[in-house]
Design an enzyme around this catalytic site. Structure first.
Site, mmCIF file in Angstrom:
data_model
loop_
_atom_site.group_PDB
_atom_site.id
_atom_site.type_symbol
_atom_site.label_atom_id
_atom_site.label_comp_id
_atom_site.label_asym_id
_atom_site.label_seq_id
_atom_site.Cartn_x
_atom_site.Cartn_y
_atom_site.Cartn_z
ATOM 1 N N TYR A 156 21.958 63.553 4.765
ATOM 2 C CA TYR A 156 20.490 62.104 5.035
ATOM 3 C C TYR A 156 21.701 61.250 4.641
ATOM 4 O O TYR A 156 20.959 60.309 5.389
ATOM 5 C CB TYR A 156 20.043 62.189 3.605
ATOM 6 C CG TYR A 156 18.885 63.108 3.184
ATOM 7 C CD1 TYR A 156 18.733 64.305 3.273
ATOM 8 C CD2 TYR A 156 17.307 62.867 3.209
ATOM 9 C CE1 TYR A 156 17.383 65.060 3.466
ATOM 10 C CE2 TYR A 156 16.407 63.267 2.809
ATOM 11 C CZ TYR A 156 16.712 65.295 2.859
ATOM 12 O OH TYR A 156 15.474 65.427 2.284
ATOM 13 N N LYS A 214 26.917 75.732 0.448
ATOM 14 C CA LYS A 214 26.449 77.079 1.461
ATOM 15 C C LYS A 214 28.111 77.336 1.593
ATOM 16 O O LYS A 214 28.143 76.967 3.337
ATOM 17 C CB LYS A 214 25.438 76.589 3.209
ATOM 18 C CG LYS A 214 25.531 77.482 3.911
ATOM 19 C CD LYS A 214 24.683 78.846 3.071
ATOM 20 C CE LYS A 214 24.322 79.906 3.920
ATOM 21 N NZ LYS A 214 23.449 80.509 3.921
ATOM 22 N N ASP A 220 20.802 80.129 -0.465
ATOM 23 C CA ASP A 220 20.063 81.519 0.270
ATOM 24 C C ASP A 220 19.633 81.794 -1.012
ATOM 25 O O ASP A 220 18.543 82.512 -1.251
ATOM 26 C CB ASP A 220 19.876 81.716 1.019
ATOM 27 C CG ASP A 220 21.432 82.287 1.417
ATOM 28 O OD1 ASP A 220 22.399 81.529 1.253
ATOM 29 O OD2 ASP A 220 21.357 82.581 3.024
ATOM 30 N N ASP A 257 16.823 68.079 -2.730
ATOM 31 C CA ASP A 257 15.104 68.094 -2.320
ATOM 32 C C ASP A 257 14.531 69.200 -2.121
ATOM 33 O O ASP A 257 13.425 69.164 -2.566
ATOM 34 C CB ASP A 257 15.540 67.319 -0.620
ATOM 35 C CG ASP A 257 14.224 67.108 0.258
ATOM 36 O OD1 ASP A 257 13.450 66.708 -0.875
ATOM 37 O OD2 ASP A 257 13.798 66.974 1.714
HETATM 38 MG MG MG Z 1 11.518 65.567 -0.388
#
Ligand code: MG
Ligand code: NAI
Length: 339
Positions: A123, A174, A207, A231
């Site tokens: 982001y 990850k 995952d 998110d």
């Molecule tokens: Mg969102």
């Protein structure tokens, strides 16, 4: 008397913010709302989606209660939400997901808190196209993970766990593939976990974490993770407890704190009077808790839970074909608070 910046927002925003303001007023906590514009509403009023007056108001009040803002997809202006996060260093995005009795969900015992790093990762928005002869042949994006940013969010998660007497912090990453960005975050998490021996610590690859969340959500307590994973996981968690209409979030920073619903401006149902104000009302409860008004916060949360459990006056997202809208459920909640 508190002074708080109020941004009604776009789409369903003004109606659910209005509902939340009335519910907060019903608790007796006195707030002076400093109304400001942002998003499409601000664009319609003169151009800038994040006017200087709005920024100045938040800078002064250090607290903001914000309706959802419409962000144009693809082109258009940059997300106001992302700009606000960076302007006020809102490094922690905190989203509780606690099951509601009376909702039609598979799991009844979800009680987890997602703590998402809110300023870094993918982001950071450092991306560009690579063009050859005017044709976009590739796009590149840079994820930023700093020691300082990771330490403060992971420590925030542990401090929250300690204060809320939660038992476990799970760090999601990850690191098997993203050995630098996710790797550093995990390494720092393992170090900080040693400072909190009373809190169990484990980690999950994102995952696998998704699969476990939809199979055994009760095995999670506090989740701490980087921006993009947070998110996605916090929306997943919202789905586990009955959807976006029920989930609130706080953006906590060094220079201000902004409280909001997790969902967006829901243009598909705007203007119909059927938006569920619960998430926005619970964001109000989180804000009162943040202010130290715990009794008022608990009163709101209990009233909301009672109304949803009874299931008589709920919006159509909770009960198909329900004739009740935003106003009805708001009045039902206020009646419980005043009872
Ligand atoms: Mg969102
Ligand atoms: P959305 O959350 O607005 O809507 C997704 C679906 O959930 C829609 O079907 C909507 O009707 C439903 N929904 C959402 N909130 C609801 C509520 N309170 N009651 C009943 N149903 C509800 O997500 P979408 O459509 O992807 O985004 C719409 C706009 O909102 C976009 O411009 C997006 O950028 C923006 N957005 C803003 C956020 C914020 O300001 N914090 C967060 C997420 C999206």
């Amino acid at each position: 008397m508190y002074r708080i910046t109020l941004i009604p927002g776009d789409g369903i925003g003004p109606s659910i913010v209005d509902a939340a303001v009335q519910v907060i007023a019903a608790t007796g906590v006195q707030i002076t709302w400093d109304r400001q514009l942002a998003g499409m509403a601000a664009v319609d009023h003169g151009g800038n989606p994040l006017p200087d007056e709005t920024l100045e108001s938040i800078r002064t009040n250090r607290l903001c209660f914000k309706g959802p803002l419409t962000t144009p997809v693809g082109g258009g202006y940059r997300s106001v939400n992302v700009t606000l996060r960076q302007a006020f260093n809102l490094y922690a995005n905190v989203r509780p997901a606690v099951s509601f009795e009376g909702t039609d969900t598979i799991f009844k015992n979800v009680n987890l808190m997602t703590v998402r790093e809110n300023t870094e990762g993918l982001y950071a928005g450092i991306e560009h196209f690579i063009q050859v002869d005017g044709e976009k042949i590739a796009a590149e994006s840079m994820a930023i993970v700093t020691r300082k940013g990771s330490e403060r969010i992971i420590r925030y998660a542990f401090e929250y766990a300690r204060k809320a007497q939660r038992k476990k912090v799970t760090l999601v990453h990850k690191a098997n593939i993203l050995k630098c960005t996710s790797g550093l975050f995990l390494e720092i998490g393992r170090d900080i976990a040693r400072e909190y021996p009373e809190i169990e610590f484990d980690d999950r690859i994102v995952d696998a974490c998704c699969m476990q969340l939809v199979m055994k959500p009760e095995s999670f307590d506090v989740i701490v993770t980087t921006n993009l994973f947070g998110d996605i996981l916090s929306d997943l968690a919202a789905g586990l407890i009955g959807g976006l209409g029920l989930t609130a979030g706080a953006n906590i920073g060094t220079d201000a704190a902004i409280f909001e619903a997790v969902h967006g401006s829901a243009p598909d149902i705007a203007g119909q009077g059927i938006a569920n104000p619960t998430a926005m009302i619970l964001a109000g409860a989180m804000m009162l808790e943040h202010l130290g008004e715990s009794a008022a916060a608990k009163k709101i949360e209990q009233a909301v839970r009672d109304v949803i459990r009874e299931g008589k006056v709920v919006t159509p997202d909770l009960k198909k074909d329900s004739p009740h809208g935003t106003r009805d459920i708001t009045e039902a909640i206020i009646a419980k608070i005043k009872a």
